[in-house]
Design a protein around this motif. Structure first.
Motif, short mmCIF file in Angstrom:
data_model
loop_
_atom_site.label_atom_id
_atom_site.label_comp_id
_atom_site.label_asym_id
_atom_site.label_seq_id
_atom_site.Cartn_x
_atom_site.Cartn_y
_atom_site.Cartn_z
N UNK A 36 -43.83 -28.80 50.78
CA UNK A 36 -43.46 -28.44 52.27
C UNK A 36 -43.19 -26.88 52.44
N UNK A 37 -42.50 -26.46 51.59
CA UNK A 37 -41.90 -25.00 51.76
C UNK A 37 -43.16 -24.00 51.07
N UNK A 40 -47.59 -23.33 53.52
CA UNK A 40 -48.06 -22.31 54.34
C UNK A 40 -47.88 -21.09 53.71
N UNK A 41 -46.64 -20.50 53.14
CA UNK A 41 -46.68 -19.41 52.40
C UNK A 41 -48.15 -18.97 51.56
N UNK A 43 -51.17 -20.20 51.99
CA UNK A 43 -52.30 -20.09 52.96
C UNK A 43 -52.24 -18.62 53.45
N UNK A 44 -51.04 -18.29 54.08
CA UNK A 44 -50.63 -16.79 54.66
C UNK A 44 -51.07 -15.85 53.48
N UNK A 47 -55.00 -15.51 52.68
CA UNK A 47 -55.56 -14.94 53.87
C UNK A 47 -55.22 -13.56 54.06
N UNK A 74 -48.19 -33.78 53.99
CA UNK A 74 -48.18 -32.31 54.31
C UNK A 74 -49.56 -31.54 54.55
N UNK A 77 -51.31 -32.76 57.91
CA UNK A 77 -50.46 -32.40 58.93
C UNK A 77 -50.88 -30.75 59.32
N UNK A 78 -50.57 -29.99 58.17
CA UNK A 78 -51.05 -28.73 58.38
C UNK A 78 -52.42 -28.33 58.67
N UNK A 82 -53.64 -26.61 62.30
CA UNK A 82 -54.63 -25.54 62.20
C UNK A 82 -55.82 -25.84 62.99
N UNK B 97 -43.81 -28.74 59.38
CA UNK B 97 -45.30 -28.20 58.92
C UNK B 97 -46.26 -27.91 60.05
N UNK B 100 -45.17 -24.77 61.63
CA UNK B 100 -45.27 -23.56 60.84
C UNK B 100 -46.73 -23.28 60.92
N UNK B 326 -41.72 -19.97 54.65
CA UNK B 326 -41.26 -21.09 53.79
C UNK B 326 -40.19 -22.26 54.29
#
Ligand SMILES: [Zn+2]
Lengths: 234, 336
Positions: A36-37, A40-41, A43-44, A47, A74, A77-78, A82, B97, B100, B326
């Motif tokens: 969860x934390x 995204x980091x 992916x970012x 990229x 997770x 959902x992401x 997106x 999520x 984000x 995060x």
């Protein structure tokens, strides 16, 4: 076209970026959970590394499960968020098929599985024929014993792939050991690139209807159904 | 801040999947809520795993409606806000999520919001705040008295030591064989009964603004148990009325006392139990003679929604207090 792939179905986090069929970036980590934390980091960072902007993404491919319930939620959902906000297609691929794809270089039978606790597994049986993968038996939630019985009834050499392989080695019967090939540990981790390769032959999913493939009812629901059945027997 | 700004807000802390677009923290553009109550009814309460599954199914649908009904483009959205906690971790994770991913995809700042701050700021969608103010938060998960001296700063002066008020309602409803969710059922039944049973009121220490409802809950259970053992009939309406009176008495007296002690300019009531008509009437009664204005938002803003998250987020937006990628769900997040 640029494709982003996401796999968070086990304790392994996998993200890859492809330009057409060519890999340009990839990240795999295996630390315990907390996707969860960390998703995204990841992916970012990936990229940014290859200088791709979000609006350059053309397609999202996600591992839909089975696997850890929270993990696949997770990832899905992401991926959905997106694809929805960027208005691009999304394709969901079986997490087990992606793992089975690790055996692409050898034609024959592959069985991929994840630990589903209490000696149960989420497992799929696939076959490679001239590098093309087909499903022999739909992904299912079954006991490891039942999986062994199925493989014995097919009675063919089979490559076993699982991130939990060590735990199940001790449970294997001698019969299955005779049929099975178990590669080195690193092969048991699905490369997130596999998702994009599998998705090539698939059409886009309906974004809003796409849900994780749990392969199992929630425990509360199972108990509720049992209680209801008992009630109607009286 | 002179320019108008719009926040797309997401709330998934319990059993409602919600999205809203809020202008300047004060005006609702759209407010979409997909409730899962029907699905949890058969279990007699919210099942976390089922709630999480529903959130994944609903999240983009709810977001899609929030944007479509606003007839807005992404360029017009200035930030994405989301409930960070407290709540069910698996449920919170979906909202966090999604928020984000969208904030990254669209290049918008990400604003994490405390769920209770949201409940308080639901009132800002109706009225301007005047400080200091006192907020009474009553819901299935919370019973708190909070003093605010300025925007975005919260001083918790009292909280429940055991069950939340709404939890007590649900548990008592269960022993009375009322369907889930029990709060509204008790409220309805309480209108038909009379206060014939003396249930305890937990005032705790003299100056305490804390609450305790587990003793009351046990008293109700014992009362019903005794009646059943003696084969005596139970007047459910009278039990409901007496129980509700006990809860409401304590809530109101403590709120009133705090309002006087802290010399507040406003009293705000929020959270699911603020929908209870017995509580609303009694509060209005108690504060009528005082000079302190009482604010209770309309029902749709009392229960969980994303509009309140967008309203609370406006304070953080103006201070540019944004989150990193995060950001995680925090089920035990503390209000400060
Ligand atoms: Zn709430």
């Amino acid at each position: 076209m640029i494709t982003l792939t996401i796999d968070t179905s086990t304790n392994i986090l996998g993200v890859a970026i492809l330009k057409e069929s060519e890999l340009i970036a990839q990240k795999i980590t295996r630390v315990n959970q907390d996707h969860s934390s960390r998703l995204m980091p990841a992916i970012v960072e990936l990229m940014n590394d290859v200088n791709i902007k979000p609006n350059e993404l053309g397609k999202i491919v996600v591992a839909e499960g089975p696997g850890s319930y929270t993990g696949i939620r997770i990832g899905v959902t992401v991926a959905k968020s997106l694809a929805w906000s960027l208005n691009i297609p999304i394709i969901a691929v079986s997490s087990l098929e992606s793992l089975a794809y690790q055996a692409q270089l050898k034609d024959g039978l592959v069985c991929s599985f994840f630990d589903a606790r209490r000696n149960n597994v989420f497992a799929g049986i696939y076959r490679f024929n001239k590098g093309v993968i087909t499903s022999i038996k739909p992904d299912a939630n079954l006991s490891f014993k039942a999986l062994e019985a199925e493989l014995l009834s097919i009675n063919e050499e089979v490559i076993l792939l699982s991130p939990d392989i060590d735990k199940f080695k001790s449970l294997m019967t001698d019969d299955i050991k005779l049929l099975a090939t178990i590669p080195e540990p690193t092969y048991h981790i699905a490369n997130p690139v596999n998702l994009a390769l599998i998705a090539k032959g698939k059409s886009a999913d309906n974004l809003h209807q796409l849900t994780p493939e749990y392969l199992r009812m929630a425990e509360a629901e199972v108990n509720w159904l049992k209680a209801k059945e008992k009630g109607s027997e009286k | 801040m002179n320019k108008d700004y719009y926040i797309l807000a997401i709330e998934t802390s319990c059993d409602e999947t919600a999205a809203a677009i809020i202008k300047n923290g004060r005006e609702i553009i759209t407010n979409i809520v997909a409730s899962q109550i029907e699905s949890h009814m058969r279990f007699g309460g919210v099942v976390p795993e089922i709630a999480s599954r529903h959130h994944v199914e609903q999240i983009t649908l709810v977001l899609d409606r929030a944007i479509a009904e606003a007839e807005m483009t992404w360029d017009e959205i200035d930030a994405i806000a989301v409930t960070e906690g407290p709540g069910l971790v698996g449920a919170l994770i979906i909202g966090v999520n999604a928020a984000k991913a969208i904030a990254f995809a669209k290049g918008k700042p990400l604003i994490p919001v405390h769920h209770i701050a949201g409940h308080i700021y639901a009132n800002q969608l109706e009225n301007e705040f005047e400080f200091p103010l006192l907020a009474l938060i009553v819901s299935g998960g919370h019973t708190e008295l909070i003093v605010m001296k300025e925007h975005g700063k919260y001083e918790v002066i009292g909280e429940t030591l055991d069950d939340a008020a709404g939890e007590a309602f649900d548990k008592v409803a269960r022993v009375l064989d009322l369907p889930y969710p029990g709060g509204p059922q008790i409220d309805k039944l309480a209108k038909e009964g009379t206060e014939t049973i003396e249930f305890p009121r937990a005032w705790l220490e003299k100056d305490s603004y804390n609450f305790s409802f587990s003793g009351l809950k046990s008293a109700v259970i014992n009362y019903i148990h005794n009646k059943k053992q003696k084969n005596e009939s139970i007047n459910k309406a009278d039990v409901a009325t007496s129980f509700q009176a006990s809860v409401v008495d304590v809530l109101i007296e403590k709120t009133y006392k705090a309002a006087i002690e802290y010399d507040v300019k406003q009293v705000i009531v929020a959270g699911g139990v603020a929908a209870n008509s017995g509580l609303r009437t009694a509060l209005e009664e108690r504060f009528k003679s005082s000079q302190i204005p009482l604010m209770i938002p309309p029902l749709y803003l009392c229960t969980d929604n994303a509009a309140m998250i967008g309203a609370a987020a406006s304070v953080l937006y103006e201070k540019e207090e944004f989150a990193d990628w995060d950001l995680n769900a925090n089920p035990g997040l503390i209000l400060k």
